[in-house]
Design a protein around this motif. Structure first.
Motif, PDB file in Angstrom:
ATOM      1  N   GLN A  97       0.837  -1.192   0.000  1.00 18.74           N
ATOM      2  CA  GLN A  97       0.000   0.000   0.000  1.00 18.74           C
ATOM      3  C   GLN A  97       0.882   1.256   0.000  1.00 18.74           C
ATOM      4  N   ASN A  98       0.327   2.341  -0.541  1.00 19.26           N
ATOM      5  CA  ASN A  98       0.996   3.639  -0.419  1.00 19.26           C
ATOM      6  C   ASN A  98       0.969   4.120   1.021  1.00 19.26           C
ATOM      7  N   GLY A  99      -0.110   3.821   1.730  1.00 18.43           N
ATOM      8  CA  GLY A  99      -0.254   4.168   3.145  1.00 18.43           C
ATOM      9  C   GLY A  99      -0.353   2.896   3.955  1.00 18.43           C
ATOM     10  N   GLY A 100      -1.163   2.940   5.027  1.00 22.21           N
ATOM     11  CA  GLY A 100      -1.410   1.746   5.828  1.00 22.21           C
ATOM     12  C   GLY A 100      -0.140   1.052   6.284  1.00 22.21           C
ATOM     13  N   TYR A 101      -0.105  -0.283   6.089  1.00 22.19           N
ATOM     14  CA  TYR A 101       1.030  -1.096   6.510  1.00 22.19           C
ATOM     15  C   TYR A 101       2.164  -1.103   5.493  1.00 22.19           C
ATOM     16  N   GLY A 102       2.009  -0.385   4.380  1.00 20.95           N
ATOM     17  CA  GLY A 102       3.072  -0.358   3.383  1.00 20.95           C
ATOM     18  C   GLY A 102       3.299  -1.737   2.797  1.00 20.95           C
ATOM     19  N   ARG A 103       4.521  -2.219   2.897  1.00 18.59           N
ATOM     20  CA  ARG A 103       4.876  -3.561   2.417  1.00 18.59           C
ATOM     21  C   ARG A 103       4.726  -4.523   3.596  1.00 18.59           C
ATOM     22  N   VAL A 104       3.811  -5.491   3.472  1.00 19.36           N
ATOM     23  CA  VAL A 104       3.474  -6.336   4.611  1.00 19.36           C
ATOM     24  C   VAL A 104       3.306  -7.789   4.181  1.00 19.36           C
ATOM     25  N   LEU A 105       3.811  -8.696   5.029  1.00 22.46           N
ATOM     26  CA  LEU A 105       3.668 -10.141   4.837  1.00 22.46           C
ATOM     27  C   LEU A 105       2.807 -10.727   5.948  1.00 22.46           C
ATOM     28  N   TYR A 106       1.955 -11.702   5.577  1.00 24.77           N
ATOM     29  CA  TYR A 106       1.159 -12.460   6.523  1.00 24.77           C
ATOM     30  C   TYR A 106       1.559 -13.926   6.406  1.00 24.77           C
ATOM     31  N   VAL A 107       1.876 -14.565   7.538  1.00 25.83           N
ATOM     32  CA  VAL A 107       2.298 -15.964   7.534  1.00 25.83           C
ATOM     33  C   VAL A 107       1.373 -16.767   8.448  1.00 25.83           C
ATOM     34  N   ASP A 108       0.698 -17.769   7.881  1.00 26.37           N
ATOM     35  CA  ASP A 108      -0.169 -18.653   8.675  1.00 26.37           C
ATOM     36  C   ASP A 108       0.660 -19.792   9.258  1.00 26.37           C
ATOM     37  N   HIS A 109       0.357 -20.128  10.531  1.00 30.76           N
ATOM     38  CA  HIS A 109       1.113 -21.161  11.239  1.00 30.76           C
ATOM     39  C   HIS A 109       0.196 -22.320  11.635  1.00 30.76           C
ATOM     40  N   PRO A 110       0.744 -23.515  11.817  1.00 32.42           N
ATOM     41  CA  PRO A 110      -0.078 -24.691  12.132  1.00 32.42           C
ATOM     42  C   PRO A 110      -0.825 -24.599  13.464  1.00 32.42           C
ATOM     43  N   ASN A 111      -0.394 -23.711  14.367  1.00 34.95           N
ATOM     44  CA  ASN A 111      -1.042 -23.628  15.682  1.00 34.95           C
ATOM     45  C   ASN A 111      -2.283 -22.738  15.677  1.00 34.95           C
ATOM     46  N   GLY A 112      -2.710 -22.255  14.506  1.00 41.24           N
ATOM     47  CA  GLY A 112      -3.935 -21.467  14.424  1.00 41.24           C
ATOM     48  C   GLY A 112      -3.732 -19.971  14.526  1.00 41.24           C
ATOM     49  N   TYR A 113      -2.485 -19.526  14.442  1.00 40.15           N
ATOM     50  CA  TYR A 113      -2.196 -18.098  14.501  1.00 40.15           C
ATOM     51  C   TYR A 113      -1.501 -17.637  13.214  1.00 40.15           C
ATOM     52  N   THR A 114      -1.605 -16.342  12.966  1.00 51.52           N
ATOM     53  CA  THR A 114      -0.955 -15.704  11.818  1.00 51.52           C
ATOM     54  C   THR A 114      -0.023 -14.627  12.329  1.00 51.52           C
ATOM     55  N   SER A 115       1.212 -14.617  11.833  1.00 48.79           N
ATOM     56  CA  SER A 115       2.145 -13.534  12.180  1.00 48.79           C
ATOM     57  C   SER A 115       2.165 -12.527  11.036  1.00 48.79           C
ATOM     58  N   VAL A 116       2.296 -11.239  11.401  1.00 42.85           N
ATOM     59  CA  VAL A 116       2.225 -10.149  10.434  1.00 42.85           C
ATOM     60  C   VAL A 116       3.470  -9.280  10.580  1.00 42.85           C
ATOM     61  N   TYR A 117       4.080  -8.921   9.426  1.00 43.63           N
ATOM     62  CA  TYR A 117       5.314  -8.157   9.407  1.00 43.63           C
ATOM     63  C   TYR A 117       5.079  -6.941   8.508  1.00 43.63           C
ATOM     64  N   ALA A 118       4.912  -5.769   9.104  1.00 43.49           N
ATOM     65  CA  ALA A 118       4.473  -4.587   8.352  1.00 43.49           C
ATOM     66  C   ALA A 118       5.549  -3.502   8.289  1.00 43.49           C
ATOM     67  N   HIS A 119       5.383  -2.591   7.323  1.00 46.70           N
ATOM     68  CA  HIS A 119       6.281  -1.449   7.056  1.00 46.70           C
ATOM     69  C   HIS A 119       7.655  -1.905   6.591  1.00 46.70           C
ATOM     70  N   MET A 120       7.725  -3.083   5.953  1.00 40.82           N
ATOM     71  CA  MET A 120       9.017  -3.604   5.510  1.00 40.82           C
ATOM     72  C   MET A 120       9.624  -2.736   4.403  1.00 40.82           C
ATOM     73  N   MET A 121      10.949  -2.715   4.356  1.00 35.33           N
ATOM     74  CA  MET A 121      11.647  -1.987   3.295  1.00 35.33           C
ATOM     75  C   MET A 121      11.622  -2.794   2.002  1.00 35.33           C
ATOM     76  N   GLU A 122      11.898  -4.077   2.137  1.00 33.34           N
ATOM     77  CA  GLU A 122      11.816  -4.964   0.977  1.00 33.34           C
ATOM     78  C   GLU A 122      11.649  -6.402   1.446  1.00 33.34           C
ATOM     79  N   PHE A 123      11.111  -7.239   0.552  1.00 33.12           N
ATOM     80  CA  PHE A 123      10.984  -8.668   0.822  1.00 33.12           C
ATOM     81  C   PHE A 123      12.243  -9.375   0.324  1.00 33.12           C
ATOM     82  N   LYS A 124      12.410 -10.634   0.698  1.00 30.29           N
ATOM     83  CA  LYS A 124      13.544 -11.382   0.163  1.00 30.29           C
ATOM     84  C   LYS A 124      13.368 -11.543  -1.346  1.00 30.29           C
ATOM     85  N   ASP A 125      14.472 -11.845  -2.055  1.00 32.30           N
ATOM     86  CA  ASP A 125      14.506 -11.776  -3.510  1.00 32.30           C
ATOM     87  C   ASP A 125      13.405 -12.581  -4.184  1.00 32.30           C
TER      88      ASP A 125
END
Length: 573
Positions: A97-125
């Motif tokens: 997004q231009n605003g909001g969380y910018g560059r963000v990843l969501y990762v689902d895990h087997p235990n029923g939770y999701t981790s979120v990583y927001a405002h990242m500069m860049e993702f891996k290649d």
């Protein structure tokens, strides 16, 4: 666990998994000191340096509760720290997004939770390459992708990208969240053992006391700065106050500082007792997204708007549907007497158990104040309304307000514009209301440039998209205030600020009243050009124009459809 089995990777991973599964099944649901015990070994920290916070979970922001932890970089305000997935899982969502969380990843895990990583500069290649294909295919910098389950799997601790400052972010940090995957409800990451060292008790700054009528209208307002009695003990007004009201509500202003930073973070837990009986309690363990708008009643929204002061109500309003309060202690309204003092005590504690408290007595003043005020219409908070005042028709859904509202309305003329003053802008709305105002003395040829605008306190105008129905314009808004019709024929401005071809090019792109849509082209080829809405800065990466002579073209369109074109010849050896 790694230290116990160093050098035996297969055994180490097997035993780590068995111990984690055992602890997870054993600990979930147990309680310790009022906190639900979750598996504090399941998730690892997403960074390698010590966790120091710029913002805590549940912190009181302007229009929402903060849904995660804002983790500082290893060097002050410098992007680029490596980020790692907190537990094994797969990428379930990638959003830019231009605003909001910018560059963000969501990762689902087997235990029923999701981790979120927001405002990242860049993702891996590999993720960057995947995203860029999607951006080029859609010719849009902003994207929202849900990869197929398991398409991008990640082992524990896998590198995912770099900490940054993208989106609506004022400085380099990682916004880290843990959510229930099914409900998407954010959970305090500290419950999973991710957090800073904290040996500092909360600071208590002031207490506000509202006199209240039977229908929760404020009949009196007093704010008292705190006075320190002991190390973490406070009072106000030398321990006693008199209020000209039959019943009162108490509000607390304070914050929590943590080790290693001076930031004023949110307070984890607040409890208020009256004459040694618990009457109110709130704990920031989780906040449902659907309820976050109720922050406008959790705090004194009027005081926030008028005085920039954030105070927590220790008495939930009748229209407050938040589920963060102790269910048996929701009635914090206090009856007071002239002949007998009521003892008020408020405890504020952080997640680590550091506690500050404030105590004072309150009596009813012998000099009561009679409040009388005029209004145009009574709006019951739990009922829907469709009505007309003056020449403005309004629709307000049920449960849009936190209490009954004595609505004020007026119309005035200012420089040939009719101003529609719909109550005070400091009274909160939880859902958008609809307003319909007449179109008068406007050429129909200009209807495609017609919109409604909110007149801000500083005189600036804020765009409100509307629909023309017959001889009126209807629009939705989530704030009361002063409105008028506006003809917008001014296109966005595009101003170069970095034009050296030895670096990325940058431009300020902004509109006079609305947001803008931006596209950039090199020799007619659409290119990926990041835009940060917070400072209106468009970036043209150097890699996009390369060597030789090229033509750069930028097109910016505002929400009413006004268009600007900017062309620059680029020539680099």
């Amino acid at each position: 666990l790694d230290h116990l089995f160093n050098g035996h990777t297969i055994i180490n991973n097997f035993i780590r998994m068995k111990i984690r599964l055992f602890l997870y099944s054993f600990l979930v649901g147990l309680s310790l000191s009022g906190q639900t015990m979750l598996d504090t070994m399941y998730f690892d920290s997403p960074i390698k340096h010590d966790v120091v916070l710029a913002g805590s979970f549940g912190e009181l922001r302007t229009s929402h509760f903060h849904a995660g932890l804002d983790i500082k970089p290893s060097k002050f305000n410098i992007s680029g720290d490596s980020l790692f997935v907190a537990a094994p899982g797969y990428i379930s969502r990638i959003k830019i997004q231009n605003g909001g969380y910018g560059r963000v990843l969501y990762v689902d895990h087997p235990n029923g939770y999701t981790s979120v990583y927001a405002h990242m500069m860049e993702f891996k290649d590999s993720i960057e390459q995947y995203i860029q294909k999607m951006q080029l295919a859609s010719q849009s910098y902003e994207i929202d992708i849900y990869p197929q389950k398991g398409k991008i799997s990640l082992p524990r601790g896998a590198f995912i990208g770099l900490l940054g400052n993208s989106g609506r972010s004022y400085g380099a940090h990682l916004h880290f969240e843990l959510r229930n995957t099914v409900s998407e409800t954010p959970i305090n990451p500290m419950l999973f053992g991710i957090g800073p060292k904290d040996n500092i008790a909360p600071d208590l700054s002031s207490v506000t006391i509202h006199g209240l009528s039977l229908d929760h209208q404020e009949t009196h307002f007093s704010n008292y700065p705190t006075e320190k009695v002991d190390n973490h003990k406070y009072t106000i007004n030398k321990g006693a106050v008199s209020i000209p009201a039959w019943r009162i509500g108490v509000l607390l202003q304070g914050w929590d500082r943590m080790d290693g930073a001076s930031n004023k973070n949110g307070i984890y837990k607040i409890q208020m007792s009256v004459d040694d009986t618990l009457r109110y309690g709130v704990t920031m363990d989780s906040v449902n997204w659907d309820e976050t708008a109720y922050i406008k009643t959790h705090i004194d929204y009027t005081d926030k708007q008028d005085n920039k002061r954030t105070t927590v109500r220790c008495y939930p309003m009748p229209g407050n549907e938040l589920n963060i309060y102790e269910s048996t202690n929701r009635n914090g309204i206090i009856r007071i007497y002239s002949s007998e003092a009521r003892k008020i005590e408020i405890e504020a504690s952080d997640f680590s158990g550091n506690i500050s408290s404030i105590q004072f007595d309150v009596k009813r003043s012998n000099k009561m104040i009679k409040n009388t005020s005029s209004f145009e219409k009574l709006i019951k908070y739990n009922s829907p309304y469709n009505f007309k005042l003056g020449s403005c028709h309004m629709s307000i859904a049920a449960n849009t307000l936190d209490r009954d509202l004595y609505l004020n309305y007026s119309e005035s003329i200012d420089k040939d514009h009719t101003i529609y003053s719909i109550h005070r802008d400091s009274n909160p709305l939880y859902k958008p209301m609809k307003a319909t105002i007449p179109i008068m003395n406007i050429d129909s040829l200009l209807f495609d440039k017609l919109c409604a605008v909110l007149i801000e306190k500083d005189g600036n105008l804020t765009f409100k998209d509307g629909t023309i129905v017959g001889d009126s314009l209807s629009f939705k808004t989530n704030v009361f205030g002063d409105y008028r019709l506006h003809i917008d024929t001014i296109p966005p401005s595009i101003t170069p600020i970095q034009t050296s071809l030895n670096d990325d090019l940058s431009f300020i792109v902004k509109d006079n009243i609305s947001d803008v849509t931006i596209n950039a082209y090199i020799d007619g080829r659409w290119i990926i050009s990041p835009f940060k809405i917070l400072n209106h800065t468009l970036l043209i990466p150097k890699k996009e124009f390369g060597a030789g002579q090229k033509e750069l073209k930028i097109i910016a369109i505002d929400e009413i459809g006004n268009k600007s074109n900017y062309t620059q010849l680029l020539e680099q050896e």
